[in-house]
Design an enzyme around this catalytic site. Structure first.
Site, PDB file in Angstrom:
ATOM      1  N   TRP A 186      -6.702   7.908  11.873  1.00  0.00           N
ATOM      2  CA  TRP A 186      -5.913   8.815  11.036  1.00  0.00           C
ATOM      3  C   TRP A 186      -6.839  10.001  10.791  1.00  0.00           C
ATOM      4  O   TRP A 186      -7.831   9.878  10.080  1.00  0.00           O
ATOM      5  CB  TRP A 186      -5.530   8.125   9.731  1.00  0.00           C
TER       6      TRP A 186
ATOM      7  N   ASN B 299     -14.801   4.041  10.115  1.00  0.00           N
ATOM      8  CA  ASN B 299     -13.675   4.301   9.199  1.00  0.00           C
ATOM      9  C   ASN B 299     -14.279   4.809   7.896  1.00  0.00           C
ATOM     10  O   ASN B 299     -15.133   4.140   7.314  1.00  0.00           O
ATOM     11  CB  ASN B 299     -12.898   2.987   8.986  1.00  0.00           C
ATOM     12  N   GLY B 300     -13.844   5.998   7.477  1.00  0.00           N
ATOM     13  CA  GLY B 300     -14.376   6.553   6.226  1.00  0.00           C
ATOM     14  C   GLY B 300     -14.705   8.018   6.412  1.00  0.00           C
ATOM     15  O   GLY B 300     -14.239   8.651   7.367  1.00  0.00           O
TER      16      GLY B 300
ATOM     17  N   CYS C  37      -7.801   4.681   9.098  1.00  0.00           N
ATOM     18  CA  CYS C  37      -8.383   4.275  10.372  1.00  0.00           C
ATOM     19  C   CYS C  37      -8.590   2.763  10.356  1.00  0.00           C
ATOM     20  O   CYS C  37      -8.890   2.174   9.332  1.00  0.00           O
ATOM     21  CB  CYS C  37      -9.727   4.937  10.682  1.00  0.00           C
TER      22      CYS C  37
ATOM     23  N   LYS D 231      10.731   7.192  -0.905  1.00  0.00           N
ATOM     24  CA  LYS D 231      11.057   6.373   0.272  1.00  0.00           C
ATOM     25  C   LYS D 231      11.773   7.229   1.323  1.00  0.00           C
ATOM     26  O   LYS D 231      11.447   7.173   2.492  1.00  0.00           O
ATOM     27  CB  LYS D 231      11.970   5.202  -0.086  1.00  0.00           C
TER      28      LYS D 231
ATOM     29  N   HIS E 185      17.458  21.899 -16.138  1.00  0.00           N
ATOM     30  CA  HIS E 185      16.367  22.856 -16.335  1.00  0.00           C
ATOM     31  C   HIS E 185      15.805  23.364 -15.012  1.00  0.00           C
ATOM     32  O   HIS E 185      14.654  23.774 -14.955  1.00  0.00           O
ATOM     33  CB  HIS E 185      15.271  22.209 -17.195  1.00  0.00           C
TER      34      HIS E 185
ATOM     35  N   GLU F  28      11.001   6.830  -6.921  1.00  0.00           N
ATOM     36  CA  GLU F  28      10.679   5.932  -5.808  1.00  0.00           C
ATOM     37  C   GLU F  28      11.704   6.073  -4.676  1.00  0.00           C
ATOM     38  O   GLU F  28      11.344   6.080  -3.498  1.00  0.00           O
ATOM     39  CB  GLU F  28      10.612   4.486  -6.330  1.00  0.00           C
TER      40      GLU F  28
ATOM     41  N   ARG G 179      -2.938   1.471   9.577  1.00  0.00           N
ATOM     42  CA  ARG G 179      -4.016   2.224   8.932  1.00  0.00           C
ATOM     43  C   ARG G 179      -4.170   3.639   9.502  1.00  0.00           C
ATOM     44  O   ARG G 179      -4.979   4.430   9.006  1.00  0.00           O
ATOM     45  CB  ARG G 179      -5.345   1.481   9.088  1.00  0.00           C
TER      46      ARG G 179
ATOM     47  N   LYS H  29      -1.047   3.281   5.900  1.00  0.00           N
ATOM     48  CA  LYS H  29      -0.768   2.289   4.853  1.00  0.00           C
ATOM     49  C   LYS H  29      -1.857   2.269   3.803  1.00  0.00           C
ATOM     50  O   LYS H  29      -1.593   2.063   2.628  1.00  0.00           O
ATOM     51  CB  LYS H  29      -0.661   0.921   5.527  1.00  0.00           C
TER      52      LYS H  29
ATOM     53  N   GLU I  92       9.401   9.912   3.015  1.00  0.00           N
ATOM     54  CA  GLU I  92       8.308   9.477   3.875  1.00  0.00           C
ATOM     55  C   GLU I  92       8.780   8.909   5.199  1.00  0.00           C
ATOM     56  O   GLU I  92       8.073   9.010   6.184  1.00  0.00           O
ATOM     57  CB  GLU I  92       7.350   8.535   3.148  1.00  0.00           C
TER      58      GLU I  92
END
Ligand code: F6R
Length: 614
Positions: free
Chosen positions: A74, A100-101, A2, A491, A510, A487, A27, A609, A494
């Protein structure tokens, strides 16, 4: 997560709020809202979706007022809709709050408020907080600031808040615990934001509120900074920001992510600047704690997401070059499992682009509580993690705005290489020749990243066009390039929403090999030195099952190239430094695929982010 924004001064608040919210969308962007105040009243609008939806809703309306607050969300408590969007208003309509939180004990407080006749429209913890403040204010006939202070002392959780009273638009009360809050200061005006970027156009003077602090902003008056716990008055420390506005503009690029991919030659150079000169490595935070690094018996690296992948590369580097055993931990696991940390011999390294990731911050606090030396690798200057570590090194990648990390990731690797070489030199764990050779090659990296970008552009486009429609991707690598495979997969998932997995190449046998058929593209990092012969064996196994091979190889490669459906060539480099090059095509491939699929690359669904909730 947020983003919060606020303004108090003499200008029209609305444009500052709406433009600021656009800059804070990284955010969270599932709903947003603003409240602008005039004498004895306010205008409040909320909307589901991105800030542009809110803007559209308001477009034909004149919003007047020089005090205002805004929020981009968010979702945590309650779905992303107009009702749960902020600002939230108290039952009497007199108090308006953005937050925010997370208020962890909101449920218990809600029950008390319900018993006292309060009602709730939303499912949010924020609506509980604004009504708690109202309850305490009315019951005890308190000023807004005192009601906020007392309420916050009842709260368990994390917050950065801004609250305004309908009949007193000349004042905003703000407070912080655990979530970031920056306050911009100019003559006769205040700017509030989750980070300073939204107010950079107006002022470079910023105060970062510390945990447990609150401030009362009054029009035309000096800032009143206090401790939440006991109302003790504090002297503010004003810092001057060094951010260049160009760094936060897209320029000629369609998306920030693309810009940030192409910025990497420069950002890596910035990371090395002043730290690697003529074979000498200088990192202040290491230099001043030399003995701790020399005597360390083990290192634990703690991070989340891409930063965790960088940490895994750090494990290979530190073990290989500095010969110290390294463990890499997900911050969310580490913090809840009572880790064994030997105070005397252990170093904890926390890695975070934002410096605000809740789990990483808590892990750092846990390590410090256990008396362990904590070293931070952070990108955002002045962030909570940067402020709480014992020592550290900034990555200097500049503001990273695309939600998918790219340039911060390579900057983290660059710092880890510096660290491994420096500690290796202290501990005499690598030969003079190897040290000098790696330093020399390291200095060439920015130029080689540049060349990589030039070399791969056309090939990546072709590959993206060939595979943008598949449902699955596999990424394989060995040794230090295994984390790069992770990575690459991260990428792709997402930003394009294609399922992708990263695996150590040999581990494929395996389990994941069962997935391979003619529809499965497999990206293989097959640079010359990293178990090259073994990788060829792995490729044969995939081909035998009709999988499609996309290989990342060094210039001049013949063997792997012959076996591949698509080949991406990159410059030659020592294995230790190779992740700085091999990851570049994976970033660009993910970008191109997401772009062709028409996704919003910079703002992928469900992500934010800065993950400031655990
Ligand atoms: C992936 C990504 C995330 C972050 C993670 C940690 O592209 O950006 O996985 O790496 O949320 O964030 P920081 O590094 O800010 O602690």
């Amino acid at each position: 997560m947020c983003g919060i924004i606020g303004y108090l001064g003499y200008r029209d608040a609305y444009p500052i709020l709406i433009n600021g919210l656009k800059k804070l969308e990284y955010r969270g962007y599932d709903s947003s809202g603003i409240a602008v105040f005039y004498e004895n009243g306010y205008t409040l609008y909320k909307s589901k979706g991105k800030v542009n939806e809110l803007k559209k809703k308001i477009s034909s309306i004149q919003i007047k007022g020089t005090t205002g607050i805004g929020h981009t969300r968010w979702a945590t408590h309650g779905g992303p809709d107009d009702v749960n969007a902020h600002p939230h208003v108290s039952n009497s309509n007199e108090l308006i709050l953005i937050h925010n939180g997370i208020i962890e004990n909101y449920h218990a407080i809600k029950i008390i408020l319900l018993k006292n006749g309060f009602t709730f429209k939303s499912k949010t913890d924020t609506e509980v907080l604004v009504n708690l403040i109202e309850f305490i204010k009315k019951k005890n006939k308190l000023s807004l600031e005192e009601a906020v202070r007392i309420s916050l002392n009842e709260i368990v959780g994390a917050y950065s808040i801004a609250i305004v009273e309908k009949y007193h638009p000349e004042r905003i009360v703000i407070a912080k615990l655990g979530s970031p809050l920056a306050l911009g200061i100019n003559e006769r005006e205040f700017f509030i934001a989750s980070d300073p970027i939204p107010f950079l156009d107006y002022t470079k003077n910023v105060i970062y509120l510390k945990d447990g602090e609150m401030a009362i902003l009054r029009k035309g008056e000096e800032l009143d900074l206090r401790k939440i716990v006991d109302n003790h008055k504090l002297s503010p420390i004003i810092q001057e920001l060094q951010i260049n506005l160009k760094e936060i503009e897209k320029g000629e690029y369609k998306y920030f992510m693309l810009k940030e991919i192409y910025e990497q030659p420069k950002t890596i150079l910035d990371t090395l600047r002043g730290r690697l000169t003529d074979g000498l490595i200088w990192i202040n935070g290491v230099e001043s704690n030399k003995n701790i690094f020399i005597n360390a018996k083990c290192i634990t690296i703690v991070a989340c997401g891409s930063s965790w992948n960088a940490g895994l590369i750090g494990e290979y580097l530190l073990e290989e070059l500095a010969r110290i055993p390294v463990e890499v931990e997900y911050a969310s696991e580490f913090r809840y499992r009572n880790p064994i940390l030997e105070k005397k011999d252990t170093i904890v390294i926390v890695i975070s682009q934002s410096g605000e990731t809740a789990d990483t911050l808590s892990a750092l606090k846990l390590a410090k509580k256990k008396g362990v030396f904590v070293f931070g690798i952070c990108n955002v200057v002045g962030s909570s993690i940067a402020r709480n570590v014992d020592a550290g090194a900034y990555t200097h990648a500049g503001p990273e705005i695309g939600v998918a990390s790219t340039k911060a990731f390579t900057a983290q690797i660059a710092v880890l290489v510096l660290l491994a070489l420096k500690i290796g030199k202290y501990r005499l764990s690598l030969t003079e020749y190897r040290y000098n050779h790696l330093c020399q090659e390291f200095g060439l990296i920015p130029e080689k990243v540049n060349r990589t970008l030039e070399m791969i552009e056309n090939d990546i486009e072709k590959i993206a066009k060939a595979y943008y429609n598949v449902n699955n991707f596999l990424y394989l690598g060995r040794g230090i390039n295994f984390p790069v495979a992770l990575e690459g997969a991260l990428k792709l998932k997402e930003i394009s929403y294609i399922h992708a997995e990263g695996y150590p190449a040999a581990e494929m046998k395996h389990g994941p090999i069962a997935l391979i058929d003619e529809n499965m593209p497999v990206v293989i990092i097959a640079t010359k030195k990293g178990c090259y012969e073994k990788i060829i064996g792995n490729i044969q196994e995939i081909k035998a099952r009709k999988g499609k091979i996309i290989s990342i190889v060094n210039e001049g490669d013949v063997q792997v190239s012959m076996l591949s459906d698509y080949v991406i060539k990159i410059p030659n480099i020592s294995e230790e430094l190779s992740p700085l090059l091999t990851v570049i095509p994976l970033q660009l491939l993910a970008y191109q695929i997401a772009f062709i699929r028409g996704e919003n690359v910079d703002q992928p669904r469900n992500l934010a982010k800065s993950v400031t909730v655990e």
